[in-house]
Design a protein around this motif. Sequence first.
Motif, PDB file in Angstrom:
ATOM      1  N   VAL A  97      39.221  35.688  41.058  1.00 26.81           N
ATOM      2  CA  VAL A  97      40.509  36.522  41.487  1.00 26.81           C
ATOM      3  C   VAL A  97      41.112  35.989  42.291  1.00 26.81           C
ATOM      4  O   VAL A  97      40.324  35.687  43.458  1.00 26.81           O
ATOM      5  N   ALA A  98      42.287  35.698  42.698  1.00 24.36           N
ATOM      6  CA  ALA A  98      43.061  35.222  43.693  1.00 24.36           C
ATOM      7  C   ALA A  98      44.348  35.845  43.899  1.00 24.36           C
ATOM      8  O   ALA A  98      44.921  36.470  42.803  1.00 24.36           O
ATOM      9  N   ASP A  99      44.946  35.782  45.080  1.00 25.68           N
ATOM     10  CA  ASP A  99      46.376  36.650  45.226  1.00 25.68           C
ATOM     11  C   ASP A  99      47.394  35.383  44.749  1.00 25.68           C
ATOM     12  O   ASP A  99      47.098  34.389  44.525  1.00 25.68           O
ATOM     13  N   ALA A 100      48.636  35.634  45.276  1.00 24.41           N
ATOM     14  CA  ALA A 100      49.656  35.072  45.026  1.00 24.41           C
ATOM     15  C   ALA A 100      49.679  33.321  45.454  1.00 24.41           C
ATOM     16  O   ALA A 100      50.102  32.721  45.203  1.00 24.41           O
ATOM     17  N   ASP A 101      49.070  33.517  46.824  1.00 18.73           N
ATOM     18  CA  ASP A 101      49.003  32.212  47.527  1.00 18.73           C
ATOM     19  C   ASP A 101      47.894  31.514  47.297  1.00 18.73           C
ATOM     20  O   ASP A 101      47.333  30.555  48.145  1.00 18.73           O
ATOM     21  N   ASN A 129      44.759  32.529  47.530  1.00 21.73           N
ATOM     22  CA  ASN A 129      43.706  32.601  48.458  1.00 21.73           C
ATOM     23  C   ASN A 129      42.597  33.589  47.627  1.00 21.73           C
ATOM     24  O   ASN A 129      42.936  34.402  46.657  1.00 21.73           O
ATOM     25  N   PHE A 130      41.260  33.300  47.799  1.00 18.70           N
ATOM     26  CA  PHE A 130      40.119  33.723  47.008  1.00 18.70           C
ATOM     27  C   PHE A 130      40.067  35.256  47.484  1.00 18.70           C
ATOM     28  O   PHE A 130      39.896  35.777  48.518  1.00 18.70           O
ATOM     29  N   THR A 160      30.448  35.277  46.168  1.00 19.34           N
ATOM     30  CA  THR A 160      30.196  33.914  46.722  1.00 19.34           C
ATOM     31  C   THR A 160      31.142  32.888  46.378  1.00 19.34           C
ATOM     32  O   THR A 160      31.584  32.842  45.507  1.00 19.34           O
ATOM     33  N   PHE A 161      31.104  31.811  47.253  1.00 19.66           N
ATOM     34  CA  PHE A 161      31.887  30.826  46.994  1.00 19.66           C
ATOM     35  C   PHE A 161      31.364  29.469  47.666  1.00 19.66           C
ATOM     36  O   PHE A 161      30.378  29.612  48.336  1.00 19.66           O
ATOM     37  N   VAL A 183      41.714  28.593  47.117  1.00 21.25           N
ATOM     38  CA  VAL A 183      40.988  28.225  45.976  1.00 21.25           C
ATOM     39  C   VAL A 183      41.360  26.829  45.463  1.00 21.25           C
ATOM     40  O   VAL A 183      42.759  26.787  45.195  1.00 21.25           O
ATOM     41  N   THR A 184      40.814  25.765  45.242  1.00 21.66           N
ATOM     42  CA  THR A 184      41.084  24.624  44.874  1.00 21.66           C
ATOM     43  C   THR A 184      40.513  24.308  43.619  1.00 21.66           C
ATOM     44  O   THR A 184      40.795  23.244  42.830  1.00 21.66           O
TER      45      THR A 184
END
Length: 469
Positions: free
Chosen positions: A363-367, A369-370, A399-400, A433-434
């Motif tokens: 799950v990430a936001d519009a930018d 971001n994790f 975790t990432f 997130v890449t």
Amino acid sequence: IGTGGPFGAEGPIIATGGAFGSLTGQIMRISASERKIILTAGACAGMAAIFGTPLAAVMLAIELLLFEYSPRSIIPVALACTTGAAMHYIFFDTRPVFAMAAMQAPSFIALLTYILLGAMIGLVASLVSKSVYWVDDQFERLPVHWMWWPAIGAVAVGIIGYYAPVTMGVGYGNIINLLKGNLTISTLCILCFLKYLSWVISLGSGTSGGTLAPLFTIGGALGALMGMAILAVFPGSGITLASAALIGMASMFAGASRAILTSIIFALESTGQVQGLVPLLGACTAAYLVSFVFLKGSIMTEKIQRRGVRTPHAYEPDILQAINAGELVKEVPLLVSSENTIGELRSWLSANMGQCRYDFLIVADADMNFMGYLERKKIFGRQVNASVPVIEMLSGNATFVYEEQDAGSVAEIMGATKMDVIAVLSDKDRNRVTGMITSTDIVKAYSDKRSREKKPLRHLSVTRRTLRL
């Protein structure tokens, strides 16, 4: 050993040192891996204390006990071996334990002869290793309780020792006499054949004892006998009986134990003969090569291999540690927007079942971001309202990994968290997130790397060019 058993005193000392290290590790409440290191440190400190060979003891730890080379293991083992060697200097002597006359630098012909001698003794070492476990198998077939096996072996040792007393005991004096090069042929035959017979029966019966001293005695006597034969046929070979005995000792131990570096360094440290480095290196390598051809295991590892414990035969770098997490990211990651609702996500998953087969969704936001993970099983839960935002259903595990981390640590994290997918964040923008990595990606990267290493490369070729006038 005190009653005349044909073993070296190094065996019980190494075992006692290892037991003391293991007990210390249990008192200190450390991990199993750290306890193994402490056990090894105690065992190798015992070897360094009895022979005054700290570097050989460190190599013994790497080649036969730890099967690894890392700072966490080498530092405590090296410090323990330094302490053991210091005790040897204080309580015994600073001179080499098996002192011998100074060796001369070998000629080219002599060096080739020593290498050939090492190869022949390596073949004998393979047969010696096989014979030990053949005798062990024969004792298991006896219709008596195993408790009586050492007693039966002791009878054989006593009979042989009655007619050849020189075969009894640790035999360190025999090693010193072999390195002087002045023993008679009859004595050499006794040390080579009767010592071997006494030792192999006693060891096969289950009696505990060191194998280094017997192998050195048998190998030294065999090397001296072969040296006599070579000098009789080729008097201009340039070898000496003392050097042939030293080559025989180290080659026998290298071929039987597969501890090539330990064999070379121990022979150098215990005799103090720097000029013996090159012939020892060539002869032990030849014995090591022959042993690999004729033996699956070694005399040190065959017993535990029979019990189902696998021991490595090579020290190779961890392939996953050479691969960065960023290299495993090859596709645009499948991300869930934090602004979606559970109902919207259900509809999308129902229509695209083939694109998402993972237990966790990133799950990430519009930018980009994790934000965290959403468990797949919670999405279709009956008690979950379809209007609930995704952000409220995130898993407690966030975790990432970063692009710069190696694939080995990624696999360790995924295994510990029981996740089949993990988010990869940028090294520069630490929250962006890449990509993502799946367990399949790690397995495929390992397989591809191994395949590339084994794939033969093109031969170097030079294209001919014709100059036209």
